[in-house]
Design an enzyme around this catalytic site. Structure first.
Site, PDB file in Angstrom:
ATOM      1  N   ASP A  29      71.414 -71.938  47.960  1.00  0.00           N
ATOM      2  CA  ASP A  29      70.645 -71.992  49.045  1.00  0.00           C
ATOM      3  C   ASP A  29      69.962 -73.252  49.331  1.00  0.00           C
ATOM      4  O   ASP A  29      69.103 -73.911  48.571  1.00  0.00           O
ATOM      5  CB  ASP A  29      69.524 -70.876  48.732  1.00  0.00           C
ATOM      6  CG  ASP A  29      68.595 -70.496  50.200  1.00  0.00           C
ATOM      7  OD1 ASP A  29      68.783 -71.331  51.070  1.00  0.00           O
ATOM      8  OD2 ASP A  29      67.763 -69.750  50.235  1.00  0.00           O
ATOM      9  N   GLU A  79      64.999 -98.417  33.719  1.00  0.00           N
ATOM     10  CA  GLU A  79      65.782 -97.679  32.589  1.00  0.00           C
ATOM     11  C   GLU A  79      67.181 -97.410  33.102  1.00  0.00           C
ATOM     12  O   GLU A  79      67.989 -96.734  32.489  1.00  0.00           O
ATOM     13  CB  GLU A  79      65.074 -96.539  32.453  1.00  0.00           C
ATOM     14  CG  GLU A  79      65.010 -95.448  33.905  1.00  0.00           C
ATOM     15  CD  GLU A  79      64.454 -94.288  33.498  1.00  0.00           C
ATOM     16  OE1 GLU A  79      64.767 -93.431  32.580  1.00  0.00           O
ATOM     17  OE2 GLU A  79      63.368 -94.014  34.246  1.00  0.00           O
ATOM     18  N   CYS A 111      60.284 -94.108  33.293  1.00  0.00           N
ATOM     19  CA  CYS A 111      59.847 -94.507  34.559  1.00  0.00           C
ATOM     20  C   CYS A 111      58.396 -95.003  34.555  1.00  0.00           C
ATOM     21  O   CYS A 111      57.944 -95.465  35.681  1.00  0.00           O
ATOM     22  CB  CYS A 111      59.692 -92.941  35.416  1.00  0.00           C
ATOM     23  SG  CYS A 111      61.306 -91.962  35.676  1.00  0.00           S
ATOM     24  N   THR A 152      67.934 -84.355  42.543  1.00  0.00           N
ATOM     25  CA  THR A 152      66.919 -85.263  42.480  1.00  0.00           C
ATOM     26  C   THR A 152      67.528 -86.822  42.273  1.00  0.00           C
ATOM     27  O   THR A 152      66.540 -87.543  42.001  1.00  0.00           O
ATOM     28  CB  THR A 152      66.181 -84.952  41.380  1.00  0.00           C
ATOM     29  OG1 THR A 152      66.697 -85.365  40.013  1.00  0.00           O
ATOM     30  CG2 THR A 152      65.588 -83.531  41.120  1.00  0.00           C
ATOM     31  N   SER A 201      60.574 -81.504  30.630  1.00  0.00           N
ATOM     32  CA  SER A 201      59.951 -82.692  31.278  1.00  0.00           C
ATOM     33  C   SER A 201      58.969 -82.302  32.174  1.00  0.00           C
ATOM     34  O   SER A 201      58.002 -83.036  32.270  1.00  0.00           O
ATOM     35  CB  SER A 201      60.993 -83.645  31.765  1.00  0.00           C
ATOM     36  OG  SER A 201      61.590 -83.065  32.945  1.00  0.00           O
ATOM     37  N   HIS A 233      53.998 -90.333  40.241  1.00  0.00           N
ATOM     38  CA  HIS A 233      55.209 -90.392  39.661  1.00  0.00           C
ATOM     39  C   HIS A 233      55.832 -89.205  40.559  1.00  0.00           C
ATOM     40  O   HIS A 233      55.815 -88.395  40.455  1.00  0.00           O
ATOM     41  CB  HIS A 233      55.554 -90.504  38.606  1.00  0.00           C
ATOM     42  CG  HIS A 233      56.940 -90.622  38.177  1.00  0.00           C
ATOM     43  ND1 HIS A 233      57.850 -91.420  38.796  1.00  0.00           N
ATOM     44  CD2 HIS A 233      57.760 -89.759  37.457  1.00  0.00           C
ATOM     45  CE1 HIS A 233      59.219 -91.154  38.106  1.00  0.00           C
ATOM     46  NE2 HIS A 233      59.146 -90.127  37.291  1.00  0.00           N
ATOM     47  N   SER A 306      59.027 -90.647  30.907  1.00  0.00           N
ATOM     48  CA  SER A 306      59.681 -89.625  29.923  1.00  0.00           C
ATOM     49  C   SER A 306      59.540 -90.330  28.525  1.00  0.00           C
ATOM     50  O   SER A 306      60.033 -91.352  28.419  1.00  0.00           O
ATOM     51  CB  SER A 306      61.007 -88.973  30.350  1.00  0.00           C
ATOM     52  OG  SER A 306      60.538 -88.152  31.374  1.00  0.00           O
TER      53      SER A 306
END
Ligand code: COA
Length: 397
Positions: A29, A79, A111, A152, A201, A233, A306
């Site tokens: 959706d 990274e 990050c 993402t 996370s 962030h 992370s």
């Protein structure tokens, strides 16, 4: 001494994917992506753009403000490193023709790397008055086709010139840090796709935020009312919204922060995750879209990498800050939309994790600098104008 952000510039490639089209293709959706995750578009990164070219494409705008006799430090936080040994800062050093008297290096902590670079630069200038530092936060967020993190994805770079008497914002001295080894997100050296325990996370991000906020509030006797805006962030914008709710749970209603939070997430909604650069994409979005901020207003910035390191630091806007901004709405609005099929083929056309030679596709060249390919295990960078000439001219040698 006042030290902080003198100029700040953003670059993201010229192609984007509409996440509603991605949702349909994945049988999801669309509201899950636009409301549940909080994204509208994601940057699609052709293989001719990597952290070097995107970093140089962001930093080229600052070149006129760099004084070669004062630039002492160039740090890339990333990274998405392209080499396990040589710092990407050196390739950028060459592309921008930066002075040989500057130290060049790369910093890694997921990050958090952009913030690590920024705060190291601040401390460097405190120790070396009069110097300038160029820091770049550049990344490609890549989780894999049809993966949980696909919605993402994104990429780009933010370049910041750090100096005394900055024109945009002073970085205040006190920060609160929380570090601890956890396995929420990592990327083995033989792949360019991140491994993530997505839900874990998200929980850890909020837990680390709680640690640094409580420490900061306790040490500095601070409360949300002391700040004109909170910046987070943004691996995806809903994550920032969850952090804002967490702040409210820990303190008091944060209604006064909500409108500016919405301004701060607009550019991320259109680009996706920029890992090290995401917090600063949020800062640029807020400063460029909000016209109610004023000199003296304080901003709280929450950085999370992370693995994991979190740091909360604060900045104060300076008089006339709006005149030192570049305004990036056109960069985002002038991009070309690609279909899901085209995105998938661009996604699959990557520099191989193997020693064979490789050429990038000139059809997707963008920005001032491009990666033309890999020859004999060495990456080949060029200005786009030279790369697009059929026969290399003398000016391009
Ligand atoms: N309409 C509106 N919202 C919807 C929806 C719909 N039809 N369907 C689902 N949602 C909401 C869910 O309720 C959920 O909201 P909530 O987080 O407020 O509870 C949200 O969309 C996400 O749904 P969920 O099923 O939990 O997501 P997921 O299993 O697809 O995973 C991530 C989401 C972010 C964990 C995943 O994208 C990921 O792994 N990302 C990479 C790692 C990352 O970014 N980590 C962040 C910390 S650095």
């Amino acid at each position: 001494m006042s030290i902080g952000i003198d100029r700040i510039s953003l670059y993201t490639p010229s192609y984007y994917l509409d996440v509603c089209e991605l949702a349909v293709a994945r049988g999801v959706d669309p509201n899950k992506f636009t409301i549940g995750i909080g994204q509208d578009k994601q940057a699609v990164i052709p293989s001719s753009q990597d952290i070097v070219t995107m970093g140089a494409n962001a930093a080229i705008r600052l070149r006129g403000d760099i004084d070669d006799s004062r630039l002492g430090l160039v740090i890339v936080g990333t990274e998405s490193g392209v080499d396990a040994s040589k710092a990407s800062a050196l390739y950028i050093h060459e592309l921008l023709n930066l002075p040989h008297s500057a130290r060049c290096m790369e910093i890694k902590e997921a990050c958090f790397g952009g913030t690590a670079a920024l705060l190291v630069a601040r401390d460097y200038i405190a120790a070396h008055p009069g110097k300038q530092a160029l820091i770049i936060a550049a990344d490609i967020a890549r989780y894999g086709l049809a993966s949980g993190g696909e919605v993402t994805q994104g990429g780009g770079a933010v370049a910041i010139l750090v100096s005394e008497n900055p024109r945009i914002a002073e970085i205040e001295e006190h920060t609160s840090v929380y570090s601890g080894s956890i396995q929420d997100f990592w990327r083995p050296v033989y792949t360019d796709e991140a491994q993530a325990r997505g839900k874990y996370s998200t929980e850890q991000y909020l837990e680390f935020f709680e640690h640094v906020w409580l420490d900061y509030a306790h040490t500095m006797h601070a409360k949300p009312q002391d700040f004109a805006a909170f910046l987070f962030h943004l691996p995806y914008t809903k994550m920032g919204a969850k952090a804002l709710r967490k702040l409210e749970e820990l303190t008091e209603p944060v209604t006064h922060l909500e409108q500016r939070f919405e301004q701060s997430i607009q550019y991320s909604r259109a680009i996706g995750n920029v890992y090290t650069g995401s917090l600063y994409v949020g800062l640029i979005s807020l400063l460029e879209l909000d016209n109610s901020l004023k000199a003296g207003d304080r901003l709280a910035l929450f950085s999370y990498g992370s693995g994991a390191v979190a740091e909360l630091f604060t900045a104060r806007l300076v008089e006339g800050y709006e005149k030192a901004l570049y305004y990036h709405a056109d960069l985002l609005n002038q991009r070309t939309q690609v279909s899901v099929n085209e995105y998938e083929s661009i996604f699959k056309d990557v520099v191989p994790y193997a020693p064979q030679d490789y050429s990038t596709n000139p059809r997707y060249y963008c920005g001032d600098f491009v990666l033309t390919g890999v020859v004999g295990m060495e990456r080949q960078y060029a200005t786009r104008s030279c790369a697009e000439q059929p026969i290399a001219s003398a000016a391009c040698d």
